[in-house]
Motif scaffolding. Sequence first.
Motif, PDB file in Angstrom:
ATOM      1  N   GLU A   1      10.622   6.315  11.250  1.00 34.60           N
ATOM      2  CA  GLU A   1      11.902   5.699  10.866  1.00 34.60           C
ATOM      3  C   GLU A   1      12.383   4.887  12.047  1.00 34.60           C
ATOM      4  OE1 GLU A   1      14.895   8.493   9.463  1.00 34.60           O
ATOM      5  OE2 GLU A   1      16.507   7.208  10.207  1.00 34.60           O
ATOM      6  N   PHE A   2      12.602   3.606  11.853  1.00 34.08           N
ATOM      7  CA  PHE A   2      13.060   2.783  12.964  1.00 34.08           C
ATOM      8  C   PHE A   2      13.927   1.657  12.437  1.00 34.08           C
ATOM      9  CE2 PHE A   2      10.022  -0.732  12.283  1.00 34.08           C
ATOM     10  CZ  PHE A   2       9.047  -0.104  11.526  1.00 34.08           C
ATOM     11  N   TRP A   3      14.607   0.970  13.348  1.00 32.77           N
ATOM     12  CA  TRP A   3      15.520  -0.105  12.940  1.00 32.77           C
ATOM     13  C   TRP A   3      14.858  -1.451  13.125  1.00 32.77           C
ATOM     14  CZ3 TRP A   3      21.017  -0.179  11.566  1.00 32.77           C
ATOM     15  CH2 TRP A   3      21.442   1.076  11.096  1.00 32.77           C
ATOM     16  N   MET A   4      15.010  -2.266  12.081  1.00 34.59           N
ATOM     17  CA  MET A   4      14.357  -3.567  12.061  1.00 34.59           C
ATOM     18  C   MET A   4      15.408  -4.636  11.805  1.00 34.59           C
ATOM     19  SD  MET A   4      11.010  -4.504  11.611  1.00 34.59           S
ATOM     20  CE  MET A   4       9.975  -5.543  10.611  1.00 34.59           C
ATOM     21  N   MET A   5      15.326  -5.706  12.558  1.00 37.45           N
ATOM     22  CA  MET A   5      16.147  -6.881  12.294  1.00 37.45           C
ATOM     23  C   MET A   5      15.226  -7.913  11.672  1.00 37.45           C
ATOM     24  SD  MET A   5      17.385  -9.939  12.585  1.00 37.45           S
ATOM     25  CE  MET A   5      16.074 -10.515  13.655  1.00 37.45           C
TER      26      MET A   5
ATOM     27  N   ARG B   1       7.977   4.001   7.700  1.00 38.12           N
ATOM     28  CA  ARG B   1       6.518   3.886   7.548  1.00 38.12           C
ATOM     29  C   ARG B   1       5.906   5.275   7.628  1.00 38.12           C
ATOM     30  NH1 ARG B   1       5.384  -1.948   9.956  1.00 38.12           N
ATOM     31  NH2 ARG B   1       7.139  -2.863   8.866  1.00 38.12           N
ATOM     32  N   ALA B   2       5.272   5.685   6.541  1.00 37.09           N
ATOM     33  CA  ALA B   2       4.646   7.007   6.499  1.00 37.09           C
ATOM     34  C   ALA B   2       3.263   6.963   7.137  1.00 37.09           C
ATOM     35  CB  ALA B   2       4.586   7.499   5.060  1.00 37.09           C
TER      36      ALA B   2
ATOM     37  N   LEU C   1      10.811   4.156  -0.152  1.00 38.78           N
ATOM     38  CA  LEU C   1      11.672   3.730   0.959  1.00 38.78           C
ATOM     39  C   LEU C   1      11.113   2.454   1.578  1.00 38.78           C
ATOM     40  CD1 LEU C   1      12.658   6.643   0.523  1.00 38.78           C
ATOM     41  CD2 LEU C   1      12.935   6.817   2.997  1.00 38.78           C
ATOM     42  N   SER C   2      12.004   1.537   1.867  1.00 42.45           N
ATOM     43  CA  SER C   2      11.617   0.202   2.325  1.00 42.45           C
ATOM     44  C   SER C   2      10.858   0.223   3.652  1.00 42.45           C
ATOM     45  CB  SER C   2      12.866  -0.649   2.487  1.00 42.45           C
ATOM     46  OG  SER C   2      12.537  -1.912   3.004  1.00 42.45           O
ATOM     47  N   GLN C   3       9.806  -0.595   3.713  1.00 45.17           N
ATOM     48  CA  GLN C   3       9.080  -0.827   4.965  1.00 45.17           C
ATOM     49  C   GLN C   3       9.611  -2.058   5.683  1.00 45.17           C
ATOM     50  OE1 GLN C   3       4.902  -1.265   3.936  1.00 45.17           O
ATOM     51  NE2 GLN C   3       4.582   0.697   4.950  1.00 45.17           N
ATOM     52  N   SER C   4      10.293  -2.899   4.932  1.00 46.17           N
ATOM     53  CA  SER C   4      10.789  -4.177   5.457  1.00 46.17           C
ATOM     54  C   SER C   4      11.672  -4.791   4.389  1.00 46.17           C
ATOM     55  CB  SER C   4       9.614  -5.111   5.752  1.00 46.17           C
ATOM     56  OG  SER C   4      10.033  -6.463   5.670  1.00 46.17           O
TER      57      SER C   4
ATOM     58  N   ASN D   1       0.820  -1.206   0.000  1.00 43.92           N
ATOM     59  CA  ASN D   1       0.000   0.000   0.000  1.00 43.92           C
ATOM     60  C   ASN D   1       0.867   1.276   0.000  1.00 43.92           C
ATOM     61  OD1 ASN D   1      -1.765   2.033   0.542  1.00 43.92           O
ATOM     62  ND2 ASN D   1      -2.773   1.001   2.261  1.00 43.92           N
ATOM     63  N   THR D   2       0.807   2.056  -1.089  1.00 43.37           N
ATOM     64  CA  THR D   2       1.706   3.204  -1.202  1.00 43.37           C
ATOM     65  C   THR D   2       1.387   4.334  -0.234  1.00 43.37           C
ATOM     66  OG1 THR D   2       0.338   4.097  -2.958  1.00 43.37           O
ATOM     67  CG2 THR D   2       2.304   2.868  -3.624  1.00 43.37           C
ATOM     68  N   THR D   3       0.205   4.323   0.362  1.00 41.26           N
ATOM     69  CA  THR D   3      -0.120   5.430   1.267  1.00 41.26           C
ATOM     70  C   THR D   3       0.769   5.425   2.501  1.00 41.26           C
ATOM     71  OG1 THR D   3      -1.781   4.133   2.431  1.00 41.26           O
ATOM     72  CG2 THR D   3      -2.546   5.474   0.591  1.00 41.26           C
ATOM     73  N   GLU D   4       1.385   4.282   2.800  1.00 38.59           N
ATOM     74  CA  GLU D   4       2.269   4.227   3.964  1.00 38.59           C
ATOM     75  C   GLU D   4       3.739   4.234   3.575  1.00 38.59           C
ATOM     76  OE1 GLU D   4       1.222   1.252   6.763  1.00 38.59           O
ATOM     77  OE2 GLU D   4      -0.684   2.190   7.237  1.00 38.59           O
ATOM     78  N   LEU D   5       4.020   4.585   2.315  1.00 42.80           N
ATOM     79  CA  LEU D   5       5.398   4.600   1.841  1.00 42.80           C
ATOM     80  C   LEU D   5       5.868   6.020   1.591  1.00 42.80           C
ATOM     81  CD1 LEU D   5       5.319   1.759  -0.879  1.00 42.80           C
ATOM     82  CD2 LEU D   5       6.347   1.634   1.399  1.00 42.80           C
TER      83      LEU D   5
END
Lengths: 447, 447
Positions: free
Chosen positions: B228-232, B216-217, B190-193, B174-178
């Motif tokens: 903006e956060f860090w994901m493993m 995530r926008a 920008l990557s969400q995952s 879903n582009t609304t959150e990108l």
Amino acid sequence: MKDLVNISDVKHHVGETVKIGAWLADKSGKGKLQFLQLRDGTAFFQAVVFKPSFIEKFGEEAGEVKFNEIKHLAQESSLYVTGIIKEDARSKFGYEMDVTDFEVIGHSEDYPITPKDHGTDFLMDHRHLWLRSKKQMAVMQVRNALIYATYAFFDKHGFIKFDSPILSGNAAENTTELFETDYFGSPAFLSQSGQLYLEAGAMALGRVFDFGPVFRAEKSKTRRHLTEFWMMDAEYPFLSHEESLDLQEAYIKALIQGVLDKADGALDILERDKDLLKKYVETPFKRISYDEVIDLLQAHENDEDTDYEHVEHGDDFGSPHETWVSNYFGVPTFVVNYPASFKAFYMKPVPGNPERVLCADLLAPEGYGEIVGGSERETDYAALLQKIKDNGLQEEDYDWYLDLRKYGSVPHCGFGLGLERMVTFVAGNEHIREAIPFPRMISRIKP
Amino acid sequence: MKDLVNISDVKHHVGETVKIGAWLADKSGKGKLQFLQLRDGTAFFQAVVFKPSFIEKFGEEAGEVKFNEIKHLAQESSLYVTGIIKEDARSKFGYEMDVTDFEVIGHSEDYPITPKDHGTDFLMDHRHLWLRSKKQMAVMQVRNALIYATYAFFDKHGFIKFDSPILSGNAAENTTELFETDYFGSPAFLSQSGQLYLEAGAMALGRVFDFGPVFRAEKSKTRRHLTEFWMMDAEYPFLSHEESLDLQEAYIKALIQGVLDKADGALDILERDKDLLKKYVETPFKRISYDEVIDLLQAHENDEDTDYEHVEHGDDFGSPHETWVSNYFGVPTFVVNYPASFKAFYMKPVPGNPERVLCADLLAPEGYGEIVGGSERETDYAALLQKIKDNGLQEEDYDWYLDLRKYGSVPHCGFGLGLERMVTFVAGNEHIREAIPFPRMISRIKP
């Protein structure tokens, strides 16, 4: 499937029957024999299928069916393979498997990357599959070893990982090289470097480093440029510029040693000269000033084997000069004290020589060019503000950065390493694009 | 300045005269005594200045001048302090310094963050300085310990770091959150995952993980959301869903243990209940299915101490339900096999029950909610393609991802951990915004 054994671990199972999960990278055969080249991500090795063994085990008919199934299995099919591990002095890997049974997991039809030659564009269009090839796997293992060596080094030296933000509301430098996005109605920019934020970290937490992606919207189409790449930045208070160079040298040596230790097999696949890498670890790096380099370049510009253009004191020099310099010394070479005019505004002038700054670029030998850039930072509020104005930058974009000089300014230095340049150098690759899983270049944003 | 000693290391120098580089965090005094609270990023401790000692050492006049200088030194001034280290049983830190000399490096006037209360907005506007405070430093040390523990764990378990790209030409969801950017004339996101790319990595390199920023926008303004956060993310072939849960449980335990080992002092500063953390390491995590959770929630919905809304089988449940469930068990709790309808398209159905998928969310106790989400992935090409179509996604955006099921598909699982949620949980914080050096939220993009 905890009973599966990695190919990289079969050396611990000689004489035993083990089961592996793998893909069929390649296959050859004649008569009653099939030679399977198997890969599982940890390594490649050969498994041998001998038809009479199958017939003895499964009976005439079923053995024949089973042998034919493996004989016709297509490239990149996935399978569980059971067999006995044997030493194999003829192969570089040193071990192979006598197959006693197998089970196909997933078929594969018309795999696009065949053992024949493909153009780079075709391979990059299939990057998600190209990564399965022996050389690409080896490069990723080198990259991985460099990453682990980075964490080990900074942990040992008391550094805290401090993640600088990617999105920022300030366009801290020239916006033409920044990617921009709409941040809930305001413009935001993707980070080119975490350094300024890292300085705030150093004033709060002491020794800090970050290590993450950065972005440059440069239209450069060279073999040394990516638009998205990983950068390690370190920043530390209370070290002199010379001590900072010592730290950088120790780090680069730890990186190379880390690859020798952790990715030895990958270096073999890449046919990298390991003796040369060992030499870089064992030999002190050269340190030379920018002005000495210019003298040296001028003195040698008419030598038979040089092909760089004439440079004057004060000129920036290019990659042919860098290549010549690092080849001349044969080890990684720090060039220090560049002219202030073509370095960033935040660098501290050389005492008594305001036209030169306390900085260093580390040039890798063998033509790999700059891999590290660092400097001592300006600590004086008024001097820094003047530099910001002289560079045509906006004071209000740097208010928080200036605060670091207002409230307990201390001497501090830092440096940055471009991971993909380091991977390219250590792996002995031609082009930076293979140093990252999914490279982004001016004409490449997929897959 | 290699002769400087870190405050965290003074315990090795009891009875010795050492020099430290530090900032003046706070100060008090009466009569002939000044008590300096010093910090250098590694720790905070007290240094004591006794006027008669200065007079004895420097003479009547110079000693008086020197004592007055320190007496009037402002908060966050930087200085070199020399003195003798003593044990100090009264303080939590355990050591203090008798100052014999000092040298001011950088002054500080009107430092904006004083010991009085400031609002969060004010502190966030001064985040570059707020990071210097004791609690913020401690949170960053917890974060750092979690990062190092991640690398140690994945190295031990044979994982390769595989950095997924941030910029992508496909709007995979879903582009609304990108967040979108102009990539040399084409849109990029920008990557969400990194998960989908990581699956390609797992088919090439076996066990892989990535660990980097994602975006995530979302317009969420909760205490659990950052833009903006860090994901493993980790991904691995040839493990069953149950074995995958074992791996996740071992990882989370290694993270908590890593903080107990590496950031013990930080946990003290944060007043975190360490016995509770130790219990989470020692006690097996609970595993329960989504449908069992619904039964449990229904059975307890009229209990005196519950305040969640009624839920039916098939309903998604919210954070009050999550809190209740994890408090009920008192340990981190895996909720498995959620309805397919509100989980991602790539999850594999539970055998014999297409309405449920082989997934798990790990709920942290004490109301910290979901910290990990994972699943077994769909391996069948036709089933995956159907799920893509059913979800209204474009097949062409997933062509390369579908290829992974076309060429040697294998069983594989993976999971993702949100670093800042884990920091918040282990540090015992209220709000996620303090878990990252420079938080980005809907109304916060500076400094």
